[in-house]
Every structure is written in structure tokens, then in C-alpha cells.
Design a protein around this motif. Structure first.
Motif, PDB file in Angstrom:
ATOM      1  N   ALA A  80      50.872 -56.348  -0.176  1.00 49.59           N
ATOM      2  CA  ALA A  80      52.297 -55.376  -0.465  1.00 49.59           C
ATOM      3  C   ALA A  80      52.699 -56.114  -0.723  1.00 49.59           C
ATOM      4  O   ALA A  80      53.497 -56.452  -1.633  1.00 49.59           O
ATOM      5  N   GLU A  81      52.918 -58.062  -0.118  1.00 54.35           N
ATOM      6  CA  GLU A  81      53.894 -58.652  -0.998  1.00 54.35           C
ATOM      7  C   GLU A  81      54.047 -59.124  -2.202  1.00 54.35           C
ATOM      8  O   GLU A  81      54.720 -59.505  -3.536  1.00 54.35           O
ATOM      9  N   HIS A  82      52.643 -59.347  -3.180  1.00 55.11           N
ATOM     10  CA  HIS A  82      52.634 -59.589  -4.661  1.00 55.11           C
ATOM     11  C   HIS A  82      53.021 -58.016  -5.286  1.00 55.11           C
ATOM     12  O   HIS A  82      53.571 -58.212  -6.005  1.00 55.11           O
ATOM     13  N   LYS A  83      52.472 -57.101  -4.418  1.00 52.09           N
ATOM     14  CA  LYS A  83      53.399 -55.665  -5.629  1.00 52.09           C
ATOM     15  C   LYS A  83      54.849 -55.758  -5.985  1.00 52.09           C
ATOM     16  O   LYS A  83      55.970 -55.364  -6.036  1.00 52.09           O
ATOM     17  N   PHE A  84      55.419 -56.065  -4.511  1.00 49.21           N
ATOM     18  CA  PHE A  84      57.164 -56.338  -4.653  1.00 49.21           C
ATOM     19  C   PHE A  84      57.202 -57.596  -5.009  1.00 49.21           C
ATOM     20  O   PHE A  84      58.933 -57.772  -4.957  1.00 49.21           O
ATOM     21  N   LYS A  85      56.510 -58.750  -5.238  1.00 48.70           N
ATOM     22  CA  LYS A  85      57.106 -59.751  -5.725  1.00 48.70           C
ATOM     23  C   LYS A  85      58.341 -60.703  -4.454  1.00 48.70           C
ATOM     24  O   LYS A  85      59.177 -60.648  -4.620  1.00 48.70           O
ATOM     25  N   HIS A  86      57.384 -60.321  -3.298  1.00 52.08           N
ATOM     26  CA  HIS A  86      58.507 -60.843  -2.109  1.00 52.08           C
ATOM     27  C   HIS A  86      58.495 -63.209  -2.036  1.00 52.08           C
ATOM     28  O   HIS A  86      58.718 -62.997  -1.132  1.00 52.08           O
ATOM     29  N   ARG A  87      57.674 -63.500  -2.818  1.00 52.06           N
ATOM     30  CA  ARG A  87      57.381 -64.390  -2.747  1.00 52.06           C
ATOM     31  C   ARG A  87      57.995 -65.088  -3.839  1.00 52.06           C
ATOM     32  O   ARG A  87      58.546 -64.891  -4.736  1.00 52.06           O
ATOM     33  N   ARG A  88      58.756 -66.579  -3.388  1.00 52.60           N
ATOM     34  CA  ARG A  88      59.171 -67.936  -4.075  1.00 52.60           C
ATOM     35  C   ARG A  88      57.844 -68.154  -5.110  1.00 52.60           C
ATOM     36  O   ARG A  88      57.319 -68.381  -5.000  1.00 52.60           O
ATOM     37  N   GLU A  89      59.258 -68.535  -5.919  1.00 50.49           N
ATOM     38  CA  GLU A  89      58.504 -68.901  -7.010  1.00 50.49           C
ATOM     39  C   GLU A  89      57.258 -70.112  -7.207  1.00 50.49           C
ATOM     40  O   GLU A  89      56.174 -69.778  -7.418  1.00 50.49           O
ATOM     41  N   ASP A  90      57.926 -71.059  -6.444  1.00 49.14           N
ATOM     42  CA  ASP A  90      56.871 -72.583  -5.885  1.00 49.14           C
ATOM     43  C   ASP A  90      55.974 -71.778  -4.822  1.00 49.14           C
ATOM     44  O   ASP A  90      55.383 -73.208  -4.718  1.00 49.14           O
ATOM     45  N   ASP A  91      56.219 -70.807  -4.497  1.00 50.34           N
ATOM     46  CA  ASP A  91      55.158 -70.628  -3.562  1.00 50.34           C
ATOM     47  C   ASP A  91      53.559 -70.102  -4.137  1.00 50.34           C
ATOM     48  O   ASP A  91      54.151 -69.489  -5.045  1.00 50.34           O
ATOM     49  N   CYS A  92      52.504 -70.009  -4.178  1.00 52.40           N
ATOM     50  CA  CYS A  92      51.250 -69.644  -4.239  1.00 52.40           C
ATOM     51  C   CYS A  92      51.090 -68.507  -3.286  1.00 52.40           C
ATOM     52  O   CYS A  92      51.391 -68.341  -2.271  1.00 52.40           O
ATOM     53  N   SER A  93      50.500 -67.152  -3.758  1.00 54.67           N
ATOM     54  CA  SER A  93      49.978 -66.105  -3.168  1.00 54.67           C
ATOM     55  C   SER A  93      48.574 -65.712  -3.556  1.00 54.67           C
ATOM     56  O   SER A  93      48.094 -66.297  -4.432  1.00 54.67           O
ATOM     57  N   ALA A  94      47.864 -65.341  -2.141  1.00 53.38           N
ATOM     58  CA  ALA A  94      46.719 -65.220  -2.577  1.00 53.38           C
ATOM     59  C   ALA A  94      45.990 -64.552  -2.653  1.00 53.38           C
ATOM     60  O   ALA A  94      45.148 -64.797  -4.053  1.00 53.38           O
ATOM     61  N   ILE A  95      46.871 -63.374  -3.442  1.00 54.45           N
ATOM     62  CA  ILE A  95      46.395 -62.583  -4.948  1.00 54.45           C
ATOM     63  C   ILE A  95      46.300 -63.456  -5.748  1.00 54.45           C
ATOM     64  O   ILE A  95      45.496 -63.027  -6.596  1.00 54.45           O
ATOM     65  N   GLU A  96      47.784 -63.856  -6.188  1.00 52.30           N
ATOM     66  CA  GLU A  96      47.323 -64.649  -7.262  1.00 52.30           C
ATOM     67  C   GLU A  96      46.652 -65.840  -7.838  1.00 52.30           C
ATOM     68  O   GLU A  96      46.143 -66.094  -9.048  1.00 52.30           O
ATOM     69  N   CYS A  97      46.076 -66.562  -6.278  1.00 53.69           N
ATOM     70  CA  CYS A  97      45.348 -67.607  -6.736  1.00 53.69           C
ATOM     71  C   CYS A  97      43.526 -66.440  -6.606  1.00 53.69           C
ATOM     72  O   CYS A  97      43.048 -67.610  -7.372  1.00 53.69           O
ATOM     73  N   TYR A  98      43.484 -65.567  -6.147  1.00 59.32           N
ATOM     74  CA  TYR A  98      41.949 -64.694  -6.126  1.00 59.32           C
ATOM     75  C   TYR A  98      42.442 -64.307  -7.842  1.00 59.32           C
ATOM     76  O   TYR A  98      41.508 -64.571  -8.250  1.00 59.32           O
ATOM     77  N   MET A  99      43.122 -64.268  -8.472  1.00 57.56           N
ATOM     78  CA  MET A  99      42.799 -64.002  -9.929  1.00 57.56           C
ATOM     79  C   MET A  99      43.043 -64.425 -11.127  1.00 57.56           C
ATOM     80  O   MET A  99      42.090 -63.655 -12.188  1.00 57.56           O
ATOM     81  N   GLU A 100      43.610 -65.840 -10.634  1.00 58.52           N
ATOM     82  CA  GLU A 100      43.437 -66.615 -11.112  1.00 58.52           C
ATOM     83  C   GLU A 100      41.837 -67.167 -11.189  1.00 58.52           C
ATOM     84  O   GLU A 100      41.042 -67.922 -12.387  1.00 58.52           O
ATOM     85  N   GLN A 101      41.852 -67.864 -10.044  1.00 58.29           N
ATOM     86  CA  GLN A 101      39.930 -68.354  -9.776  1.00 58.29           C
ATOM     87  C   GLN A 101      39.052 -67.197 -10.396  1.00 58.29           C
ATOM     88  O   GLN A 101      38.192 -67.727 -10.802  1.00 58.29           O
ATOM     89  N   TYR A 102      38.929 -65.959 -10.228  1.00 57.46           N
ATOM     90  CA  TYR A 102      38.173 -65.300 -10.933  1.00 57.46           C
ATOM     91  C   TYR A 102      38.413 -64.643 -11.960  1.00 57.46           C
ATOM     92  O   TYR A 102      37.591 -63.557 -12.679  1.00 57.46           O
ATOM     93  N   GLY A 103      39.543 -64.778 -12.717  1.00 62.03           N
ATOM     94  CA  GLY A 103      39.589 -63.719 -13.671  1.00 62.03           C
ATOM     95  C   GLY A 103      39.670 -62.386 -14.043  1.00 62.03           C
ATOM     96  O   GLY A 103      39.097 -61.834 -15.044  1.00 62.03           O
ATOM     97  N   VAL A 104      40.691 -62.014 -13.396  1.00 62.25           N
ATOM     98  CA  VAL A 104      40.610 -60.183 -13.093  1.00 62.25           C
ATOM     99  C   VAL A 104      41.994 -59.626 -13.009  1.00 62.25           C
ATOM    100  O   VAL A 104      43.459 -60.840 -12.345  1.00 62.25           O
ATOM    101  N   THR A 105      42.054 -58.568 -12.867  1.00 63.96           N
ATOM    102  CA  THR A 105      43.526 -57.788 -13.188  1.00 63.96           C
ATOM    103  C   THR A 105      44.114 -58.112 -11.361  1.00 63.96           C
ATOM    104  O   THR A 105      43.430 -58.025 -10.273  1.00 63.96           O
ATOM    105  N   ALA A 106      45.392 -57.347 -11.048  1.00 59.45           N
ATOM    106  CA  ALA A 106      46.324 -57.258  -9.888  1.00 59.45           C
ATOM    107  C   ALA A 106      45.660 -56.504  -9.168  1.00 59.45           C
ATOM    108  O   ALA A 106      44.968 -56.505  -8.301  1.00 59.45           O
ATOM    109  N   GLN A 107      45.116 -55.141 -10.371  1.00 62.09           N
ATOM    110  CA  GLN A 107      44.322 -53.574  -9.046  1.00 62.09           C
ATOM    111  C   GLN A 107      43.147 -54.207  -9.081  1.00 62.09           C
ATOM    112  O   GLN A 107      42.861 -53.729  -7.797  1.00 62.09           O
TER     113      GLN A 107
END
Length: 153
Positions: A80-107
Motif C-alpha cells: 500500500a505504501e509503495h502504491k500510494f507513494k507514502h515514503r519519503r524520497e530518502d527512505d528505501c522501500s521493501a518493494i523498491e529493494c525487491y524490484m532493484e535486486q531482482y529486476g522485476v516490475t512493481a506488479q
């Protein structure tokens, strides 16, 4: 409380050092920062003499039901936090960590998190029991008292 404070401190250190943790590092630290484990344990404090020292020992050793509940709450929040962009830009998110590490889309990341959530619900149900799959004394007693031996009016 100590685990929660240590996890927050590690998050602050990552942010201060501009460190991008792997998904596994982030996940392992994110579960304590959700606060659900601490909440479960502190809920026992107000229950009086019913709760024994053994209960606290059990709860602090990461039982399956508390870990599964924490994963459910944390991963649903992460999606939910990732979908609605509720994180500050300097914070990393679990979804973004996963996307970057595994080269996958948000979905694709959401789908993977949802698999973990579904698996964790199975763990919770296994630990709690549902009263129907493996009918025990409590369920039988409740049904008997309701339908067979009702209270006379």
C-alpha cells in the motif's frame, strides 16, 4: 522494545550512509520495525495472572503465529505504501529493494509479496486452528451447549 529500537537505529544508519540494503536485509530488519511483535508481547502484560513467564518466553522466541502475523501486516503495508507513494524520497522501500535486486516490475513485486502474505495466512490458521478442520473439545462443547443442551428459559 530493545529489538524495535535496534531495528530503527539500523534504518537510520542506512539512511545516513545512503546504503541500499538487499531485500533480505531490509525484510529482516523491517519485521521488527512494524511493531507487531512488540504489540503482541505487550498485550500480555495487561492480562494479569493468566499469563505466565513461560508465555513471555514463548512470545519472545519468534513463534510461527507472531512471525506470520507480522509478515502479513508488514507486507500489506509495504504494498500500500509503495502504491500510494507514502515514503519519503530518502527512505528505501521493501518493494523498491525487491524490484532493484531482482529486476522485476512493481506488479511482479506485489505478486511476490502477496504470495508471502497468503502463505503467512496459512501459517496463522495452522497455529490457531479453525475449529472445523480438527474439531476439538471447545468447538464440540459450544455446539452441544447451543443446540443440544440449550439453557431453559
Amino acid at each position: 522494545m530493545i529489538r524495535l529500537a535496534q531495528a530503527y537505529l539500523l534504518e537510520a544508519k542506512w539512511t545516513h550512509q545512503n546504503y541500499k540494503p538487499t531485500f533480505e536485509e531490509f525484510r529482516d530488519n523491517a519485521l521488527p520495525t512494524s511493531g507487531y511483535g512488540m504489540l503482541a508481547i505487550t498485550a500480555f502484560v495487561g492480562m494479569g495472572d493468566v499469563i505466565t513467564p513461560e508465555t513471555f518466553a514463548w512470545a519472545t522466541n519468534d513463534p510461527k503465529i507472531i512471525k506470520a502475523s507480522t509478515i502479513i501486516c508488514r507486507f500489506m503495508d509495504d504494498i500500500a505504501e509503495h502504491k500510494f507513494k507514502h515514503r519519503r524520497e530518502d527512505d528505501c522501500s521493501a518493494i523498491e529493494c525487491y524490484m532493484e535486486q531482482y529486476g522485476v516490475t512493481a506488479q511482479e513485486a506485489y505478486d511476490e509479496f502477496n504470495k508471502h502474505i497468503e502463505s503467512s495466512w496459512k501459517d496463522v490458521n495452522e497455529e490457531e486452528g479453525d475449529g472445523y478442520t480438527h474439531v476439538g473439545k471447545a468447538a464440540k462443547g459450544g455446539i452441544t451447549s447451543l443446540l443440544i443442551d440449550p439453557i431453559p428459559l
